[in-house]
Write a protein that holds these residues in place. Structure first.
Motif, PDB file in Angstrom:
ATOM      1  N   TYR A   1      -8.742  -2.323   3.373  1.00 35.44           N
ATOM      2  CA  TYR A   1      -9.562  -2.493   2.186  1.00 35.44           C
ATOM      3  C   TYR A   1      -8.809  -2.120   0.905  1.00 35.44           C
ATOM      4  O   TYR A   1      -9.068  -2.674  -0.171  1.00 35.44           O
ATOM      5  CB  TYR A   1     -10.837  -1.641   2.286  1.00 35.44           C
ATOM      6  CG  TYR A   1     -11.750  -2.095   3.415  1.00 35.44           C
ATOM      7  CD1 TYR A   1     -11.872  -3.438   3.732  1.00 35.44           C
ATOM      8  CD2 TYR A   1     -12.473  -1.165   4.159  1.00 35.44           C
ATOM      9  CE1 TYR A   1     -12.703  -3.850   4.760  1.00 35.44           C
ATOM     10  CE2 TYR A   1     -13.308  -1.578   5.195  1.00 35.44           C
ATOM     11  CZ  TYR A   1     -13.418  -2.923   5.502  1.00 35.44           C
ATOM     12  OH  TYR A   1     -14.228  -3.329   6.536  1.00 35.44           O
ATOM     13  N   SER A   2      -7.859  -1.212   1.032  1.00 36.05           N
ATOM     14  CA  SER A   2      -7.067  -0.807  -0.133  1.00 36.05           C
ATOM     15  C   SER A   2      -6.056  -1.875  -0.541  1.00 36.05           C
ATOM     16  O   SER A   2      -5.536  -1.847  -1.660  1.00 36.05           O
ATOM     17  CB  SER A   2      -6.328   0.503   0.163  1.00 36.05           C
ATOM     18  OG  SER A   2      -7.228   1.552   0.428  1.00 36.05           O
ATOM     19  N   THR A   3      -5.752  -2.805   0.363  1.00 33.77           N
ATOM     20  CA  THR A   3      -4.746  -3.838   0.066  1.00 33.77           C
ATOM     21  C   THR A   3      -5.388  -5.179  -0.292  1.00 33.77           C
ATOM     22  O   THR A   3      -4.664  -6.148  -0.527  1.00 33.77           O
ATOM     23  CB  THR A   3      -3.824  -4.030   1.278  1.00 33.77           C
ATOM     24  OG1 THR A   3      -4.602  -4.381   2.427  1.00 33.77           O
ATOM     25  CG2 THR A   3      -3.042  -2.759   1.564  1.00 33.77           C
TER      26      THR A   3
ATOM     27  N   TYR B   1       0.840  -1.207   0.000  1.00 33.01           N
ATOM     28  CA  TYR B   1       0.000   0.000   0.000  1.00 33.01           C
ATOM     29  C   TYR B   1       0.869   1.250   0.000  1.00 33.01           C
ATOM     30  O   TYR B   1       0.613   2.198  -0.747  1.00 33.01           O
ATOM     31  CB  TYR B   1      -0.893  -0.043   1.233  1.00 33.01           C
ATOM     32  CG  TYR B   1      -1.735   1.190   1.458  1.00 33.01           C
ATOM     33  CD1 TYR B   1      -2.913   1.395   0.740  1.00 33.01           C
ATOM     34  CD2 TYR B   1      -1.374   2.145   2.412  1.00 33.01           C
ATOM     35  CE1 TYR B   1      -3.705   2.521   0.964  1.00 33.01           C
ATOM     36  CE2 TYR B   1      -2.151   3.268   2.635  1.00 33.01           C
ATOM     37  CZ  TYR B   1      -3.312   3.448   1.914  1.00 33.01           C
ATOM     38  OH  TYR B   1      -4.090   4.556   2.131  1.00 33.01           O
TER      39      TYR B   1
ATOM     40  N   LYS C   1      -9.408   1.599   6.209  1.00 25.15           N
ATOM     41  CA  LYS C   1      -9.110   2.182   4.902  1.00 25.15           C
ATOM     42  C   LYS C   1      -7.903   1.508   4.271  1.00 25.15           C
ATOM     43  O   LYS C   1      -7.903   1.165   3.073  1.00 25.15           O
ATOM     44  CB  LYS C   1      -8.866   3.683   5.049  1.00 25.15           C
ATOM     45  CG  LYS C   1      -8.522   4.374   3.739  1.00 25.15           C
ATOM     46  CD  LYS C   1      -8.309   5.871   3.943  1.00 25.15           C
ATOM     47  CE  LYS C   1      -7.961   6.548   2.626  1.00 25.15           C
ATOM     48  NZ  LYS C   1      -7.747   8.016   2.808  1.00 25.15           N
ATOM     49  N   ILE C   2      -6.846   1.295   5.065  1.00 26.70           N
ATOM     50  CA  ILE C   2      -5.642   0.647   4.540  1.00 26.70           C
ATOM     51  C   ILE C   2      -5.919  -0.811   4.221  1.00 26.70           C
ATOM     52  O   ILE C   2      -5.494  -1.336   3.182  1.00 26.70           O
ATOM     53  CB  ILE C   2      -4.474   0.777   5.552  1.00 26.70           C
ATOM     54  CG1 ILE C   2      -4.129   2.240   5.779  1.00 26.70           C
ATOM     55  CG2 ILE C   2      -3.252   0.025   5.058  1.00 26.70           C
ATOM     56  CD1 ILE C   2      -3.129   2.481   6.881  1.00 26.70           C
TER      57      ILE C   2
ATOM     58  N   ASN D   1       0.226   6.627  -1.644  1.00 26.11           N
ATOM     59  CA  ASN D   1      -0.468   6.491  -0.372  1.00 26.11           C
ATOM     60  C   ASN D   1       0.492   6.769   0.793  1.00 26.11           C
ATOM     61  O   ASN D   1       1.341   5.949   1.108  1.00 26.11           O
ATOM     62  CB  ASN D   1      -1.049   5.079  -0.240  1.00 26.11           C
ATOM     63  CG  ASN D   1      -2.023   4.751  -1.345  1.00 26.11           C
ATOM     64  OD1 ASN D   1      -2.961   5.493  -1.593  1.00 26.11           O
ATOM     65  ND2 ASN D   1      -1.804   3.640  -2.031  1.00 26.11           N
TER      66      ASN D   1
END
Length: 236
Positions: A233-235, A158, A230-231, A164
């Motif tokens: 779900y982004s990964t 990420y 947030k992190i 990011n």
């Protein structure tokens, strides 16, 4: 609490301030507060002492209502060791500019007389650890306690994207928790990985209990949880 707030002016008798404390604490407070009387404390230092003492008294009252027994051991009977711990906590409190942590210093002091499983050496280790922690790291310890574990094995990807940066300091704070032995890795392990799936260590669980981190406000936990989600779900 009101009496301690007056430290910026005239100081009431130490006996008055410490009258409601268990013997374990009153002996240490009397000695240490006497030493602090000659210091010129700034307003925010007085405020931190006031907040901490308020929650010390509130937690003692709660412990008494729950029927917790006061410790009666060699730590309790050794006034020098008790004074060392109280002095260490109060000095770190005065130096700690994160006002949000003040109440949790108070909980820590209040819970020691009711925690016979915490000997002098453990108490000394923990009070030295507290000063190294940010308020958000206290929120992270609470997060671990509520969620059992946290998997950050993919967080590196990420941040390596270059776009990011939000949360990068959170990862660094997690590494500090590991270095302080407050969280530990869970199997399966990967060679060379700093952090993967982690949970609270025994030291982390003990710190959670003594500092009363269950009292952290929901809003503060929500901010940390939101960033972690947030992190995560982004990964995926």
């Amino acid at each position: 609490s009101t009496a301690i707030a007056s430290w910026c002016g005239e100081i009431p008798g130490i006996e008055f301030i410490t009258a409601s404390l268990p013997p374990f604490l009153s002996r240490g407070y009397k000695t240490i507060l006497d030493e602090f009387l000659g210091k010129n404390l700034i307003k925010r230092e007085c405020e931190r002492l006031q907040i901490s003492f308020k929650y010390t008294c509130l937690q003692i009252e709660d412990n008494q209502k729950k029927g917790y027994k006061l410790r009666d051991d060699t730590f309790d009977s050794n006034s020098e060791k008790v004074e060392n711990i109280i002095e260490g906590v109060l000095k770190k409190l005065l130096d700690d500019t994160e006002q949000q942590k003040s109440r949790f210093y108070g909980y820590f002091i209040a819970n020691l007389p009711y925690s016979p499983e915490i000997d002098y050496y453990c108490a000394n280790f923990l009070q030295n650890t507290i000063r190294k922690l940010s308020f958000r790291q206290l929120c992270l310890i609470r997060y671990y306690h509520d969620n059992t574990s946290l998997d950050v094995s993919k967080w590196g990807n990420y941040f390596e994207s270059g776009n990011n940066t939000e949360g990068f300091e959170l990862y660094a704070e997690l590494l500090e928790l590991k270095n302080l032995n407050l969280i530990k890795k869970m199997p399966p392990y990967s060679v060379g990985a700093d952090l993967e799936k982690t949970k609270l260590s025994q030291s982390g669980e003990t710190l959670f209990k003594l500092m009363g981190l269950e009292h952290i406000e929901y809003e503060d936990i929500a901010i940390v949880s939101s960033l972690i989600d947030k992190i995560k779900y982004s990964t995926q």
